[in-house]
Each structure stands twice: as structure tokens, then as C-alpha cells.
Scaffold this motif. Structure first.
Motif, PDB file in Angstrom:
ATOM      1  N   PRO B  68       0.957  -1.282  -0.001  1.00 14.53           N
ATOM      2  CA  PRO B  68      -0.087  -0.252   0.032  1.00 14.53           C
ATOM      3  C   PRO B  68       0.787   1.217  -0.036  1.00 14.53           C
ATOM      4  O   PRO B  68       0.297   2.249  -0.421  1.00 14.53           O
ATOM      5  N   SER B  69       2.014   1.192   0.443  1.00 13.01           N
ATOM      6  CA  SER B  69       2.840   2.475   0.762  1.00 13.01           C
ATOM      7  C   SER B  69       4.212   2.182   0.564  1.00 13.01           C
ATOM      8  O   SER B  69       4.967   1.127   1.020  1.00 13.01           O
ATOM      9  N   LEU B  72       5.926   1.890   4.194  1.00 16.43           N
ATOM     10  CA  LEU B  72       5.966   0.227   4.613  1.00 16.43           C
ATOM     11  C   LEU B  72       6.871  -0.292   3.744  1.00 16.43           C
ATOM     12  O   LEU B  72       7.404  -1.342   4.114  1.00 16.43           O
ATOM     13  N   TRP B 229       6.440  -8.971   6.812  1.00 15.80           N
ATOM     14  CA  TRP B 229       6.735  -7.321   7.285  1.00 15.80           C
ATOM     15  C   TRP B 229       5.537  -6.548   7.132  1.00 15.80           C
ATOM     16  O   TRP B 229       4.828  -5.812   7.568  1.00 15.80           O
ATOM     17  N   ARG B 231       2.445  -7.796   6.336  1.00  9.99           N
ATOM     18  CA  ARG B 231       1.168  -8.308   7.047  1.00  9.99           C
ATOM     19  C   ARG B 231       1.414  -7.793   8.375  1.00  9.99           C
ATOM     20  O   ARG B 231       0.395  -7.050   9.087  1.00  9.99           O
ATOM     21  N   ARG B 232       2.574  -7.857   9.042  1.00 11.73           N
ATOM     22  CA  ARG B 232       2.939  -7.046  10.500  1.00 11.73           C
ATOM     23  C   ARG B 232       2.610  -5.569  10.594  1.00 11.73           C
ATOM     24  O   ARG B 232       2.020  -5.281  11.720  1.00 11.73           O
ATOM     25  N   ALA B 233       2.871  -5.063   9.407  1.00  7.83           N
ATOM     26  CA  ALA B 233       2.494  -3.612   9.601  1.00  7.83           C
ATOM     27  C   ALA B 233       1.237  -3.347   9.025  1.00  7.83           C
ATOM     28  O   ALA B 233       0.771  -1.974   9.059  1.00  7.83           O
ATOM     29  N   GLY B 234       0.339  -4.147   8.788  1.00  8.56           N
ATOM     30  CA  GLY B 234      -0.998  -3.845   8.704  1.00  8.56           C
ATOM     31  C   GLY B 234      -1.403  -3.618   7.227  1.00  8.56           C
ATOM     32  O   GLY B 234      -2.329  -3.053   6.901  1.00  8.56           O
ATOM     33  N   GLY B 235      -0.433  -3.928   6.328  1.00  4.38           N
ATOM     34  CA  GLY B 235      -0.559  -3.580   5.062  1.00  4.38           C
ATOM     35  C   GLY B 235      -0.971  -4.684   3.956  1.00  4.38           C
ATOM     36  O   GLY B 235      -1.023  -4.448   2.915  1.00  4.38           O
ATOM     37  N   LEU B 237      -4.253  -6.053   2.889  1.00  5.08           N
ATOM     38  CA  LEU B 237      -5.574  -5.786   2.952  1.00  5.08           C
ATOM     39  C   LEU B 237      -6.516  -6.547   2.124  1.00  5.08           C
ATOM     40  O   LEU B 237      -5.844  -7.420   1.456  1.00  5.08           O
TER      41      LEU B 237
END
Lengths: 365, 365
Positions: B68-69, B72, B229, B231-235, B237
Motif C-alpha cells: 500500500p505505501s 511500508l 513485514w 502483514r505485520r505492519a497492517g498492509g 488488505l
């Protein structure tokens, strides 16, 4: 029931999808045009701020922040609570999303430690909080608890949970990934359900049906601090416009459907009660989801699922799993528009087929 | 030039926007329909995998992952390199995005430490890498370096940079937020520019004009680890479908425009060379961006900017800033479709107005 025409036209039994991308994007485009929408710029702007205020008002919190994912929102929340109490230790149920689906980000990335609170197969209760004998910055409670079939504590128990955590000086964080689905059971306003929680996360792509997106709620100071962690995690994007627009567009309409989904869940369980080999967990669903237990192995369940897809063009579930007895399997069933569109006899037919064929395959092995 | 009609119809001087949300979403919807697009499910599916393969092929890497970014993607990359060499220490230019715009996530969240490499006002060179006298897992190099006016090392210097880092056993990570914009200067294929880097991040919402999204590239093993990482960062989706679709839709078309943007940048600087009080940094732009230096304070620049918006309906810049001399200010200018749509005389007119009016205001103080 539609005639079979291959996997492309499969209708899932659960949920309200699948959304057709062009149609969905055009609906969002039309809504943006009707409402003169300008996308947010790095989380600022009228669209996102209006939506944040709307959810903050609905849940009765002073501040709210739209974030790209629940994983990010909840870890940010726990990190803020840990810093506030200078204690990297938090509590959660052993089946929490943070333990099972996030590659232990709380430890590897956020440098937090967890203790499990409550038994693995039933809901976290006030007595489990009372038994906590170590310092904790926060306790995360998921309502409903997805991995145990969407269980909810009773209203009285929830009140006790809130009071006990408060008395112990532990911040209460609500994992409200499916909070929208709890209102028919509690028959209370969302603000009443959330009252007593120090922070709340809600989601917009599950029951609401929007593009992925989450909201974190709390005090003004809490949200300001969580927003820093959002940026650090790479979740402050140039725009989340389509996500926010779709959530704003769908929220009210989807919330109005929740009672119908819960009623249909209860009807479905009642309708299938004659199939004795079928077991639901919990026996009486508390939201529009339940776990369906089957008396045969997961690989047999998945084989019969494929047969049903071929014969009835219905995808009953994604993947059956085994829990602790390998001769049993289960899948998650969530009621949305799709199950409202099927008659009781159609539903009975595919569940009967699943059970009878699965047992036959099982006996042949 | 359009007559003034208030801020709603302002055209930015930089870039190719603003995108009109409904029109943009409908373009994506049409493209999805024409290409029978099904959105990705948690990063899996034909749309995302095809796009990842396309970028991997273009940049000649074995594997790629849409994220996403850039924040990240790059922190994930550095975390993987740190784990691989068991060294939490990495190097970067003092003006790196990681130092300035990410709330020091590398330290607070990823538990990494940095050293600055190279002087603050000029590009990082091979000699600065040669001078590194401590162990480092990785070195991040931004091409072009945005905060110093989009500077690029020469091709020979870039070759030396790659060789020096390789000889020192330091992994080279390319911050390619604006990598697409470097091709006209180097006159090389993207795969040649990226050759010798161990990992690369590219972006799709800046020069490409898509919804926000990033890609990380590297070896198969590297990407598998970085995905953890993510997934761990919430990326990770449920879907990034609209983002991926818009990037896939726009990539080829936008890449073809890069030479025109670079040419226009050179024309603009040449066209304005008669305005002696105006200074460009670098003097000869190396990509389609440059820093424009003004001989008066930032608050005066911002005041005159507002006058120009009122008179000419053109937003020359967002916010002028001061660097180290308070009597000077600067803003970033990036050439896209907007500047291609203005004549040389129109451009000269607004820059003359800015300089003359700014100097007059300055003298009156």
C-alpha cells in the motif's frame, strides 16, 4: 437456484458478494459526483473528517481516525496504551486476530508482550479478568469473538467485564471488527455497547461491504498519538478516498440490514435442526455468524464442497478446517444478502447433500 | 489561461491533476470491465500477480510485491536486510524520506539505527560510501533525491556507487519513489538503472498518476520475507483492487510521457533564465522536478502565491519553505500535464509576477 455454469458464476453462501468491480466502482463514482466529493489528502479533508465525526458520534467518542486496516489500528491502540502506562504487556483472548493472523506483529514490530485471558473455546468473562495477577496496560476484547463462532457475552456479563477492567486499572480496547453485527443481540445503541471501552476499532469491509478500511476511536489525545503510529506503520496514504467514499456511501444502508441478517441466521439454524449430524457452535447463534461442525474430516468436506459448487453453483464455504478432533471439521457461515436470497428448502437441500455425501465418503474410507 | 473563478477551479502548476474523483473512478471501472478484472483477495489473484510480474520484468528482478505505501515497503526492505546480516544499522542520505517524513519509524517501530551518508545539500556519491567506517546491513539511495531538487548522480558515478557498496558488502536499496522520472536523464532502460541494487521500491501515484500504491522488488526469498513485514505492519488488505487496477491501467501511458515532462522542465528553466532574481536548484534540472529559490521570506512567497491564485487561477505551489537562509524561500516544481498545457509566455508571466511582487513586498517590510 441458478443452473450450474462453472466456477465463474458461483454464489457464495456467506456474505453479500461477490462485488462486481466495475459496478461497485461506478456506484462509488456516482455517489462522489452527487456529493461533490474531493478525496482526502493524507487523511485531511472534508470527506474523511465528516465520516470520522459521524462514527465518533454514533459510538460516542471524542475523536476518530480512518485507517487502512484493523491490524494497523489495533496495534497502534495497544502501543499508545503501553506507552501511557509504561508497560509493554497487554491481554487478549487466545483466539484473537492479533495472535492468529498478524504474524505476531505485536511482538516482532511493536515490541509488546501478551498474556492470554480466558479459555480458548469460550468467550472472555469478567471472572477471567478478575484472575489476572500481573500488570497490564490494556485488555483487548473482541465482540463478537470470530474464531469461536461469533460468541458474545450477555449484556450483564459485558457490564461486569467493563467494571472489572476499570477497577483493575486496565484500559479496555474493543476489537469491533464485527461490532456492527452485535446490535440485534444486545438490542442497545452502539454508543451503549461501546461505553466503558477506552478505545474501539471498527471495520467497514465486512458487514458494511465497503472497500477495506477501519476506524479507531478514543480520546482526542489518544487518537493524536495513534495517528503517529499510523504514519510509522506506513498507513498514512496520499489518499484513501475510494475506501472512505465507499464506507460513507454504504454505512447507513448496511446497518439497517443487520436485524434481517441476524433473523435469517436464527431461521437457518432452526430450519436445519432436523439434520442431526449437523452441529452449530454456538448452538444458538448470537450474531449473523456461526461455526458449522461436520462429522467428517476437512478434506472430505472440501471435496463435497466442490461437488456442490459443480451441481448447485453455490460456494458453501472457502475451506473447511479441523479444530482439535481430526474426524470433525467446521466452516464459518455468515449471513448476508446471499443467504437472504435462498429459500429454506434450497438451504436444506445443500446442507443435506453436504452431510449425507460427506458421511458416505467417510464410511467408504 | 482560464479566468479566475475562486479556489474551486485552481489548476496546480505542478503535476497532472487534480484528478476528478468520479471521472477517475469511472475510468478504472471501464478498464476493469474491458479486462474482466476480479479484485485481489489479500494480495492473491490474477490482477495483482500479473502486475507484479510486469514490473519485475521491466526492472529485471525475480520477484515483486504490491504494497500500500512506500513507507511500508522500504522499512520492510531494511528490516529484511538487517535480519539477514544480523545488523540493525543502515545508511541513508540526511534528506531521506525515512528521516524527514516517517516519524522515525525505522527506530520507533522497526528497531533499526541509521547513519547519514553524504552531505545534506548534494547527492550521495561513491566517495561517501568509501568513507563509511562502520558495519551496515544496507544503504538506501534515492534516485532522484527529492529534497535536494531531484538530483541524480551521473551514470558513471552511479556505476561507482554500485561497485563501492558491493565491495563493502553493503546491500543497496533503491528508493525509487520517482524512479520512472530518471530514464530521460540516464537514457538507459529501467533494468540497467536498477542493476546492482539488491532491492528496489517504486511508486505509482506520483509520476504514474494512479491511486496510492507501491511495489517492492528483489529476490524470491527477499520478497517472501518482506511480505511477512507487510502483514505485520497492517498492509495486507482484503483487497487493493482499485489501486492495482489504476496502476496497471496507467503505467505504460504515463511512462511514455516522461521524456516530454523532462523536456518541458528544461524549456521552463531556459524560458525563465532572464528573471535574474530567480534561482533553480539544481541549476540544470536532471529530472522533471526542481527547487525554485526566491529572494524573499516564505511568508511573503505564500502571500504572493495566494494573489496569483486569485488573479490567474493557478496554484503555483502548496507551501513555500525556508531552507537555511530565512531571507530566502523555495518551492518544489514538478512538470506534468499541467505545465505542458501552459505557454512559455503564460509561465513567464506568473513567475515574473511572483518575483516582482515578492521583492516589492519584501522591500516594504
Amino acid at each position: 437456484m441458478k443452473p450450474s455454469s462453472g466456477p465463474a458464476s458461483l454464489t457464495p453462501l456467506s456474505g453479500s458478494g461477490p462485488a462486481d468491480p466495475p459496478r461497485f466502482l461506478r456506484e462509488i463514482a456516482d455517489w462522489c459526483e452527487q456529493n461533490n466529493i474531493v478525496f482526502d489528502n493524507y487523511g485531511s479533508g472534508n470527506l474523511v473528517e465528516t465520516f470520522e465525526k459521524k462514527i465518533a458520534s454514533l459510538l460516542d467518542f471524542p475523536a476518530a481516525r480512518f485507517m487502512p486496516s484493523g491490524t494497523l489500528a489495533q496495534l497502534a491502540a495497544l502501543k499508545v496504551w503501553a506507552a501511557e502506562s509504561n508497560c509493554p504487556h497487554f491481554g487478549m483472548h487466545p483466539t484473537s486476530h492479533l495472535e492468529i493472523h498478524e504474524e505476531h506483529a505485536y511482538a516482532h514490530l511493536y515490541n509488546l508482550r501478551r498474556s492470554f485471558v480466558g479459555p480458548a473455546k469460550s468467550a472472555l468473562l469478567a471472572e477471567h479478568i478478575l484472575a489476572i495477577d500481573e500488570k497490564m496496560s490494556a485488555l483487548l476484547i473482541e465482540l463478537p469473538a470470530r474464531e469461536i463462532g461469533g460468541q458474545l457475552p450477555s449484556w450483564d456479563e459485558l457490564e461486569k467485564i467493563k467494571a472489572t477492567a476499570h477497577k483493575k486499572g486496565i484500559k479496555l480496547h474493543l476489537d469491533g471488527a464485527r461490532l456492527w453485527e452485535t446490535k440485534p443481540f444486545y438490542n442497545r445503541e452502539y454508543s451503549e455497547i461501546c461505553a466503558g471501552f477506552d478505545s474501539v476499532y471498527v471495520s467497514f469491509y465486512k458487514g458494511i461491504g465497503a472497500l477495506p478500511g477501519a476506524m479507531l476511536l478514543g480520546s482526542v489525545d489518544f487518537i493524536a498519538k495513534a495517528t503517529l503510529w499510523q504514519r510509522r506503520a506506513g498507513g498514512t496514504l496520499q489518499t484513501l478516498g475510494p475506501q472512505i467514499a465507499s464506507a460513507t456511501m454504504l454505512l447507513d444502508k448496511s446497518l439497517r440490514r443487520m436485524p434481517a441478517y441476524f433473523n435469517r441466521m436464527q431461521q437457518v439454524v432452526h430450519n436445519l435442526s432436523g439434520i442431526k449430524a449437523l452441529r452449530f457452535f454456538p448452538e444458538l447463534p448470537q450474531v449473523n455468524m456461526v461455526h458449522v461442525y461436520l462429522p467428517f474430516r476437512a478434506e472430505i468436506a472440501n471435496k463435497v464442497r466442490a461437488e456442490i459448487e459443480e451441481q448447485y453453483s453455490i460456494k458453501m464455504f472457502g475451506n473447511a478446517m479441523s479444530f482439535d478432533i481430526p474426524e470433525e471439521s467446521y466452516f464459518e457461515l455468515t449471513v448476508g444478502e446471499n443467504l437472504l436470497g435462498l429459500s429454506d428448502s434450497e438451504v436444506h437441500l445443500i446442507f443435506s447433500y453436504l452431510i449425507e455425501t460427506g458421511i458416505r465418503h467417510s464410511n467408504q474410507q
